[in-house]
Design a protein around this motif. Structure first.
Motif, PDB file in Angstrom:
ATOM      1  N   ALA A   7       0.914  -1.126  -0.073  1.00  0.00           N
ATOM      2  CA  ALA A   7      -0.121   0.177  -0.037  1.00  0.00           C
ATOM      3  C   ALA A   7       0.804   1.281   0.126  1.00  0.00           C
ATOM      4  O   ALA A   7       1.885   1.201   0.810  1.00  0.00           O
ATOM      5  CB  ALA A   7      -0.983  -0.061   1.310  1.00  0.00           C
ATOM      6  N   ILE A   8       0.651   2.183  -0.991  1.00  0.00           N
ATOM      7  CA  ILE A   8       1.360   3.375  -1.072  1.00  0.00           C
ATOM      8  C   ILE A   8       0.648   4.673  -0.370  1.00  0.00           C
ATOM      9  O   ILE A   8      -0.454   5.059  -0.875  1.00  0.00           O
ATOM     10  CB  ILE A   8       1.667   3.485  -2.589  1.00  0.00           C
ATOM     11  CG1 ILE A   8       2.247   2.438  -2.898  1.00  0.00           C
ATOM     12  CG2 ILE A   8       2.676   4.683  -2.498  1.00  0.00           C
ATOM     13  CD1 ILE A   8       2.726   2.165  -4.496  1.00  0.00           C
ATOM     14  N   ASP A   9       1.297   5.316   0.393  1.00  0.00           N
ATOM     15  CA  ASP A   9       0.891   6.465   1.225  1.00  0.00           C
ATOM     16  C   ASP A   9       1.765   7.866   0.936  1.00  0.00           C
ATOM     17  O   ASP A   9       3.058   7.250   1.051  1.00  0.00           O
ATOM     18  CB  ASP A   9       0.327   6.415   2.438  1.00  0.00           C
ATOM     19  CG  ASP A   9      -1.071   5.610   2.575  1.00  0.00           C
ATOM     20  OD1 ASP A   9      -1.924   6.118   1.915  1.00  0.00           O
ATOM     21  OD2 ASP A   9      -0.714   4.555   3.210  1.00  0.00           O
ATOM     22  N   LYS A  10       1.655   8.593   1.280  1.00  0.00           N
ATOM     23  CA  LYS A  10       2.526  10.019   1.578  1.00  0.00           C
ATOM     24  C   LYS A  10       2.310  10.218   2.945  1.00  0.00           C
ATOM     25  O   LYS A  10       1.457  10.661   3.597  1.00  0.00           O
ATOM     26  CB  LYS A  10       2.229  10.986   0.500  1.00  0.00           C
ATOM     27  CG  LYS A  10       2.984  10.826  -0.877  1.00  0.00           C
ATOM     28  CD  LYS A  10       3.414  12.250  -1.337  1.00  0.00           C
ATOM     29  CE  LYS A  10       4.544  11.765  -2.197  1.00  0.00           C
ATOM     30  NZ  LYS A  10       5.149  13.025  -3.018  1.00  0.00           N
ATOM     31  N   THR A  11       3.599  10.703   3.451  1.00  0.00           N
ATOM     32  CA  THR A  11       3.403  11.223   4.862  1.00  0.00           C
ATOM     33  C   THR A  11       3.094  12.800   4.660  1.00  0.00           C
ATOM     34  O   THR A  11       3.803  13.404   4.004  1.00  0.00           O
ATOM     35  CB  THR A  11       4.788  10.927   5.443  1.00  0.00           C
ATOM     36  OG1 THR A  11       5.839  11.548   4.634  1.00  0.00           O
ATOM     37  CG2 THR A  11       4.902   9.685   5.916  1.00  0.00           C
ATOM     38  N   PRO A  12       2.159  13.359   5.574  1.00  0.00           N
ATOM     39  CA  PRO A  12       1.929  14.662   5.294  1.00  0.00           C
ATOM     40  C   PRO A  12       2.976  15.642   5.904  1.00  0.00           C
ATOM     41  O   PRO A  12       3.107  16.791   5.102  1.00  0.00           O
ATOM     42  CB  PRO A  12       0.689  14.951   6.378  1.00  0.00           C
ATOM     43  CG  PRO A  12       0.632  13.753   7.327  1.00  0.00           C
ATOM     44  CD  PRO A  12       1.407  12.595   6.496  1.00  0.00           C
ATOM     45  N   GLU A  13       3.699  15.182   6.831  1.00  0.00           N
ATOM     46  CA  GLU A  13       4.752  16.070   7.424  1.00  0.00           C
ATOM     47  C   GLU A  13       6.005  16.611   6.404  1.00  0.00           C
ATOM     48  O   GLU A  13       6.277  17.431   6.188  1.00  0.00           O
ATOM     49  CB  GLU A  13       5.564  15.516   8.574  1.00  0.00           C
ATOM     50  CG  GLU A  13       4.585  14.763   9.740  1.00  0.00           C
ATOM     51  CD  GLU A  13       4.528  13.288   9.318  1.00  0.00           C
ATOM     52  OE1 GLU A  13       5.294  12.411   9.204  1.00  0.00           O
ATOM     53  OE2 GLU A  13       3.108  12.890   9.061  1.00  0.00           O
ATOM     54  N   ASN A  14       6.806  15.209   5.812  1.00  0.00           N
ATOM     55  CA  ASN A  14       7.754  15.729   4.852  1.00  0.00           C
ATOM     56  C   ASN A  14       7.636  15.193   3.570  1.00  0.00           C
ATOM     57  O   ASN A  14       8.563  14.898   2.779  1.00  0.00           O
ATOM     58  CB  ASN A  14       8.978  15.007   5.521  1.00  0.00           C
ATOM     59  CG  ASN A  14       8.784  13.723   6.307  1.00  0.00           C
ATOM     60  OD1 ASN A  14       7.763  13.018   5.721  1.00  0.00           O
ATOM     61  ND2 ASN A  14       9.683  13.049   7.004  1.00  0.00           N
ATOM     62  N   ASP A  15       6.393  14.937   3.162  1.00  0.00           N
ATOM     63  CA  ASP A  15       6.096  14.258   1.589  1.00  0.00           C
ATOM     64  C   ASP A  15       6.992  12.891   1.499  1.00  0.00           C
ATOM     65  O   ASP A  15       7.421  13.111   0.226  1.00  0.00           O
ATOM     66  CB  ASP A  15       6.611  15.454   0.628  1.00  0.00           C
ATOM     67  CG  ASP A  15       5.681  15.510  -0.446  1.00  0.00           C
ATOM     68  OD1 ASP A  15       4.569  15.168  -0.081  1.00  0.00           O
ATOM     69  OD2 ASP A  15       6.129  15.940  -1.515  1.00  0.00           O
ATOM     70  N   ASN A  16       7.267  12.284   2.200  1.00  0.00           N
ATOM     71  CA  ASN A  16       8.136  11.289   2.054  1.00  0.00           C
ATOM     72  C   ASN A  16       6.817   9.843   1.591  1.00  0.00           C
ATOM     73  O   ASN A  16       5.800  10.024   1.948  1.00  0.00           O
ATOM     74  CB  ASN A  16       8.733  10.568   3.219  1.00  0.00           C
ATOM     75  CG  ASN A  16      10.035  11.206   3.314  1.00  0.00           C
ATOM     76  OD1 ASN A  16      10.567  11.753   2.293  1.00  0.00           O
ATOM     77  ND2 ASN A  16      10.819  10.838   4.450  1.00  0.00           N
TER      78      ASN A  16
END
Lengths: 376, 377
Positions: free
Chosen positions: B37-46
């Motif tokens: 599953a692919i997400d993005k972290t909101p804090e640092n765009d990783n």
């Protein structure tokens, strides 16, 4: 040393395997996308005249290999120069093929194994085959060619469930220039590479027609190529076919028959290696024969092993990475012109003149030229 | 010692040199990934990847198959994949991965081609992985659901999608190589299957929920199941499912089970206008008639056929019209059809195909044949 001879059937099978060789993994998919098959047919039409010229040279001097022929028609010094050039071409081709194969294995199957190991093991087999002689190679080809063809047909049938016929449309969607460019690429690699066979021409018996051998084998190879191109395009579509280095491998990867017959891509890898062994062997034997002739050695089998190692060494130096290997195809089609077209045509014209001169000088005493006339 | 004996010893010694391979990886040295599953972290765009792996710490024979979830983060997808090693002892193995779930957020803001690249480039990953969009806030949530019929969530979702076409025909399993083909073919936009969470018997489970519509490789909207069915009709991907009708003065009282469907599309170019004709030819069974039992007669069946035809025709046209006006994304591949059949015309239209697609006149013709009335007269 005793003369090695092969039958017409063995020679034809070797010829087809040689064509099949490395080009199935890298050559036959041109940038023409869904029009690749047109490129292939064009390439065959382009190749037929030049291949017939090779056959004509063989016919003019039957049971002689290229190195003997050039010495006869050009003379000692000129002959040596051409011999050196052809040795270089054969050796270089040998190195290229070995490198292409190790590159393929490295990228697809054994990603963590150093390429040198793969190449060394491949060359051991090739040297063994070369030492066993041309006859053994011929017999081996007769057995293996049906296997390779069956694998192609089998994978095609298994893939039928997933094919999309509209992948072939639009026909002639690319400009004529692109299609012709792709065709020339296929012409230079693999069709015209068969010039290497002239170096082994001495093994074909006098009664067998080289014309028949060359045309029939070329047609068989074209049909197999056509099947391969169609399978890849119908299964994957032009976008994936063009993006992947090894579309045949990918095409077989996606085959899934009832969750049971899956992951059969090993079969294509096997195909590549079986055909590649023949191609490398032919090049290696050609180079060995040339060197034997050049230095007046007695038997080519003695220098097969050192030459094989030399080819591996050359292979490791050829490219930095796989991208270069594929980009080299662009240069290769120009680089190969002297070896594939200029030298053979040159020899052919000189040979025609020489044979006629000899005939005029000897009257009807020369049985060689009498026969050529009948056939020509 | 004779020559044969010497050769034998040499061959024996060679066995030790040539056997096995460098970089050997046995089953005990890898962690088998079944889904990503692919997400993005909101804090640092990783990128935050969540892997479902097969848990090999418990004896499979006694306890059955069990899944486990591993999370990792990285600047790129591959970086994140390798970063997972920080938490586990072995390298992840992707040869058995079946699904890729991408969060809505990534699909909306990024080109999906970016996501596909690594999976298609890496030799371990299969080209036949299913590419799915999660309708939940994150994609990783989907691995928290409880799988009902299989111990592994990924396999469950993969099986749900693969068989959907034959039973409900509301969504389509789009394999990686097909998605890549869809992104790179002329006059065609991508549509991917959608999953979301649903409550079943007090537990959260996974459920398919129609198709996601892409435009210029970015997510623009969703087709709910009742509309995606007609999308599948238009692209000739229907293999089963139910059509409900209203007849004999009642609302939704008839069910027709689709047995076979064949859709063909053609186009016509006149005075600078493209007209597309979609023809469907369906064979159905009359599966249910919700009324007090009375034997069906020929007339009633003919009447039903007529109602079904007009109903299907109306639904397909409406769904196409909605996509045309709301998204302007040619997920039907009408442009691709023109490209394939008439490349000269396509070259004229290609530049502003979106405009042409929006104003395209689509005519739908539906043919339905009721093959039987199941086991009641």
């Amino acid at each position: 040393m005793p003369k090695e001879t092969v039958s017409l059937r063995q020679a034809a099978c070797t010829f087809v395997m040689f064509l099949f060789g490395s080009s199935v993994i890298m050559g036959v998919n041109s940038e023409a996308g869904q029009d690749s098959w047109i490129s292939l047919l064009l390439a065959m039409l382009m190749a037929l005249p030049i291949i017939l010229i090779y056959a004509r040279i063989m016919r003019l001097y039957p049971e002689m290999d290229l190195f003997e022929i050039v010495e006869k028609v050009i003379g000692k010094i000129g002959g040596k120069i051409v011999t050196i050039l052809m040795i270089w071409y054969a050796l270089h081709l040998c190195a290229l093929v070995i490198r292409d194969f190790s590159e393929f294995i490295k990228v697809t199957v054994l990603t963590e194994t150093p390429q040198l190991n793969i190449m060394l093991i491949l060359i051991l087999v090739v040297v063994y085959m070369s030492k066993s002689g041309i006859e053994t190679m011929g017999k081996w080809s007769v057995i293996i060619l049906p296997v390779i063809t069956l694998v192609v047909i089998f994978t095609m049938i298994l893939g039928l469930e997933r094919i999309d016929p509209t992948n072939l449309l639009p026909i002639m969607g690319h400009s004529l220039g692109t299609i012709a460019g792709g065709a020339y690429k296929i012409f230079a690699f693999p069709f015209a590479e068969t010039v290497v066979f002239l170096c082994l021409a001495g093994s074909l018996r006098k009664k067998d027609s080289p014309y028949k051998l060359f045309t029939v084998a070329t047609l068989i190879a074209t049909v197999i190529f056509l099947l391969v191109i169609m399978r890849n395009l119908l299964l994957l579509g032009p976008a994936v076919t063009n993006a992947k280095y090894y579309p045949s491998y990918t095409a077989v990867r996606i085959i899934n028959v009832g969750d049971f017959l899956v992951r059969i891509e090993g079969s294509t890898a096997l195909n590549f290696i079986l055909a590649g062994v023949i191609k490398t062997t032919v090049c290696l034997v050609a180079a060995s024969k040339g060197i034997t002739r050049l230095f007046g050695l007695c038997n080519y089998k003695h220098i097969v092993f050192p030459l094989g190692l030399l080819a591996v060494a050359l292979g490791t130096l050829l490219y930095e990475n796989i991208k270069e290997a594929f980009d080299f195809l662009e240069i290769y089609q120009i680089y190969a012109i002297p070896f594939q077209i200029i030298i053979p045509v040159f020899i052919w014209i000189l040979a025609e003149i020489k044979v006629r001169q000899d005939k005029a000088a000897n009257g009807s005493h020369s049985p060689d030229s009498a026969q050529t006339d009948a056939a020509g | 010692m004779n020559k044969k004996g010497k050769c034998f010893i040499i061959v024996l010694l060679m066995l030790f040199l040539l056997c096995g391979c460098q970089g050997y990886r046995g089953l005990d040295e890898m962690v088998i990934v079944t889904g990503i599953a692919i997400d993005k972290t909101p804090e640092n765009d990783n990128y935050r990847l969540t892997f479902e792996i097969v848990d090999l710490t418990v004896p499979v024979k006694e306890m059955g198959l069990k899944g486990q979830v591993i999370e990792s983060e990285g600047k790129t997808l591959f970086d994140a994949v390798r970063n997972a090693k920080k938490r586990i002892t072995k390298k992840l193995y992707f040869g058995q991965a079946q699904i890729i779930i991408v969060s809505q957020e990534i699909a909306r803001n990024e080109d999906v081609g970016i996501i596909i690249d690594w999976f298609l480039r890496d030799v371990e990953c299969r080209e036949t992985m299913c590419f799915i969009i999660s309708q939940e806030e994150t994609a990783r949530e989907m691995f928290e659901i409880e799988a009902l019929t299989h111990p592994l969530v990924s396999t469950e979702i993969n099986n749900i999608l693969e068989l959907d076409q034959e039973v409900t025909s509301t969504t389509l399993c789009v394999e990686l190589y097909k998605a890549f083909g869809g992104l790179h073919s002329e006059g065609e936009e991508l549509a991917l299957p959608v999953i979301h969470k649903a409550i079943n018997n007090g537990k959260t489970v996974g459920e398919t929920n129609g198709m996601a519509v892409f435009k210029d490789n970015k997510l623009v909207g969703f087709l709910p199941p009742n509309e995606s069915k007609y999308y599948l009709f238009a692209i000739d991907e229907v293999k089963g499912g139910i059509l409900t009708l209203s007849a004999f003065g009642e609302e939704h009282n008839i069910s027709l089970e689709i047995f076979e469907n064949k859709t063909g599309a053609s186009f016509d170019y006149k005075d600078g206008k493209v007209k597309v004709t979609v023809k469907t030819d369906t064979t159905v069974y009359l599966g249910e008639v919700m009324r007090p039992y009375a034997p069906m007669d020929e007339k009633e069946i003919n009447e039903l056929e007529d109602i079904a035809k007009s109903e299907l025709k109306k639904n397909i046209s409406n769904s196409i019209k909605k996509v045309q006006s709301e998204f302007g994304a040619d997920i039907y591949g009408f442009g691709n059809m023109i490209y394939k059949k008439d490349i000269k015309l396509w070259k004229q239209l290609a530049e502003n195909w979106e405009e042409h697609f929006r104003t395209l006149e689509v005519e739908v013709e539906s043919e339905i044949e009721i093959a039987n009335t199941a086991s009641l007269k």
